[in-house]
Design a protein around this motif. Structure first.
Motif, PDB file in Angstrom:
ATOM      1  N   THR A 123     -67.005  16.295  68.918  1.00 36.05           N
ATOM      2  CA  THR A 123     -66.524  15.063  68.935  1.00 36.05           C
ATOM      3  C   THR A 123     -67.675  14.084  69.243  1.00 36.05           C
ATOM      4  N   ALA A 124     -68.228  13.512  68.348  1.00 32.71           N
ATOM      5  CA  ALA A 124     -69.332  12.439  68.478  1.00 32.71           C
ATOM      6  C   ALA A 124     -68.717  11.082  68.598  1.00 32.71           C
ATOM      7  N   VAL A 125     -68.770  10.530  69.638  1.00 33.18           N
ATOM      8  CA  VAL A 125     -68.484   8.993  69.710  1.00 33.18           C
ATOM      9  C   VAL A 125     -69.322   7.912  69.321  1.00 33.18           C
ATOM     10  N   LEU A 126     -70.581   8.036  69.955  1.00 39.75           N
ATOM     11  CA  LEU A 126     -71.755   7.396  69.443  1.00 39.75           C
ATOM     12  C   LEU A 126     -72.941   8.380  68.877  1.00 39.75           C
ATOM     13  N   GLU A 127     -73.252   7.889  67.693  1.00 46.55           N
ATOM     14  CA  GLU A 127     -74.277   8.628  66.897  1.00 46.55           C
ATOM     15  C   GLU A 127     -75.405   7.534  66.378  1.00 46.55           C
ATOM     16  N   ASN A 128     -76.496   7.754  66.963  1.00 49.47           N
ATOM     17  CA  ASN A 128     -77.771   6.962  66.542  1.00 49.47           C
ATOM     18  C   ASN A 128     -77.507   5.341  66.685  1.00 49.47           C
ATOM     19  N   VAL A 159     -80.900  -3.413  75.471  1.00 47.80           N
ATOM     20  CA  VAL A 159     -81.666  -2.909  74.412  1.00 47.80           C
ATOM     21  C   VAL A 159     -80.935  -1.241  74.319  1.00 47.80           C
ATOM     22  N   VAL A 160     -80.469  -1.004  73.300  1.00 46.84           N
ATOM     23  CA  VAL A 160     -80.148   0.183  72.968  1.00 46.84           C
ATOM     24  C   VAL A 160     -80.692   1.097  71.558  1.00 46.84           C
ATOM     25  N   GLN A 161     -81.302   2.141  71.709  1.00 44.88           N
ATOM     26  CA  GLN A 161     -81.985   2.853  70.656  1.00 44.88           C
ATOM     27  C   GLN A 161     -81.487   4.123  70.587  1.00 44.88           C
ATOM     28  N   ASP A 162     -80.974   4.360  69.536  1.00 44.90           N
ATOM     29  CA  ASP A 162     -80.511   5.638  68.924  1.00 44.90           C
ATOM     30  C   ASP A 162     -79.918   6.440  69.905  1.00 44.90           C
ATOM     31  N   VAL A 163     -78.824   5.997  70.662  1.00 45.05           N
ATOM     32  CA  VAL A 163     -78.040   6.693  71.469  1.00 45.05           C
ATOM     33  C   VAL A 163     -77.036   7.215  71.205  1.00 45.05           C
ATOM     34  N   GLN A 164     -76.650   8.730  71.527  1.00 44.69           N
ATOM     35  CA  GLN A 164     -75.583   9.614  71.163  1.00 44.69           C
ATOM     36  C   GLN A 164     -74.767   9.944  72.371  1.00 44.69           C
ATOM     37  N   PHE A 165     -73.693   9.776  72.145  1.00 45.31           N
ATOM     38  CA  PHE A 165     -72.461  10.328  73.201  1.00 45.31           C
ATOM     39  C   PHE A 165     -71.497  11.235  72.651  1.00 45.31           C
TER      40      PHE A 165
END
Length: 222
Positions: free
Chosen positions: A19-24, A7-13
Motif C-alpha cells: 500500500t503506497a500512499v505517496l510515491e516519488n 520543499v518536498v523531494q521524491d517522498v515515499q510513504f
C-alpha cells in the motif's frame, strides 16, 4: 529554501509493502504564498500534509519546512482542548517560557488576526464550526508560525462559513507573510490561492495557476 517555505523531494510513504500512499512526490511552496493541494479521495493529500507536519515519517525522500509549523485539522474538535477560546489559544505557548503578560499579548494579537477578539472568554462548546476553525488558526498565529498546514478545514462548514474561512487565511498570508498549504476538493476555494498542486496516486502530476487547474478538473468532471 531561499525562496521556498516548503520543499518536498521524491517522498515515499507506505502503510505496507503493498500500500503506497505517496510515491516519488515532489513540490515546492514559495515563502509567503497560499497554495492548495487538490486530488480525489485516496490521492495522498492528507497523508502528505501529515508528513509535512511531522505526524508521519516517510520511508524515503527529503522534506524541508520552515519552523514553527501550525496544523489545522478537518475537525477542530480533534485539537481544541481547553474550555475557553483564550485558554485554548494560550495552550500552545506553555513551552515557550513566556510571562503572563507576554502570553496575553500573543493571545490578543492572534484573536484580532482572525476577528475573534470579542470571544476570548467564550466557552469552546458554544462556538460554531467556523469559529472553532478560527480558534485553531489563532493558536498557530500565537506561536508565530511560519507555515500553516490546513487539512480540508471547510469540510464540515456551511457554504458561507467555507468562503469566509478561506478568505481569512488569504488575508493572513497577505498581511502577516505566513505560508499556507490548504488541502481541498472544493474548486470554488481555488479563487483565493496563489497556486495549486494536483495529486494523483501519491504524486504531483500538475501544478501552477489555480484557474487553469480549476478548468482542467471541471473538464474532467464534465
Amino acid at each position: 529554501m531561499a525562496n521556498a517555505a516548503i520543499v518536498v523531494q521524491d517522498v515515499q510513504f507506505r502503510w505496507s509493502k503493498e500500500t503506497a500512499v505517496l510515491e516519488n512526490c515532489s513540490l515546492e511552496v514559495p515563502k509567503g504564498e497560499f497554495w492548495m493541494l487538490l486530488g480525489t479521495n485516496g490521492s495522498g493529500k492528507s497523508t502528505l500534509l501529515r508528513v509535512l507536519a511531522g505526524l508521519l515519517s516517510p520511508q524515503a525522500g527529503q522534506i524541508e519546512v520552515r519552523d514553527p509549523v501550525g496544523f489545522v485539522f478537518q475537525n477542530p474538535d480533534h485539537q481544541l482542548v481547553m474550555p475557553t477560546v483564550g485558554a485554548d489559544v494560550a495552550f500552545g505557548l506553555v513551552a515557550e517560557q513566556l510571562s503572563f503578560d507576554q502570553i496575553q499579548q500573543r493571545v490578543e494579537e492572534a484573536l484580532r488576526a482572525v476577528n475573534l477578539s470579542h470571544l476570548q472568554r467564550r466557552p469552546i462548546y458554544a462556538l460554531s464550526g467556523g469559529q472553532k476553525q478560527r480558534v485553531a488558526i489563532a493558536g498557530a498565529i500565537a506561536r508565530h508560525c511560519e507555515v500553516l498546514l490546513l487539512d480540508e478545514p471547510t469540510a464540515l462548514l456551511d457554504a458561507d462559513s467555507q468562503l469566509s474561512l478561506v478568505a481569512q487565511v488569504r488575508q493572513l498570508v497577505i498581511q502577516r507573510g505566513i505560508t499556507a498549504l490548504w488541502v481541498t476538493h472544493r474548486l470554488e476555494e481555488l479563487d483565493y490561492c496563489d497556486g495549486a498542486f494536483l495529486l494523483e496516486a501519491g504524486r504531483v502530476v500538475d501544478r501552477g495557476e489555480p484557474t487553469r487547474l480549476k478548468q482542467r478538473l471541471m473538464q474532467q468532471v464534465g
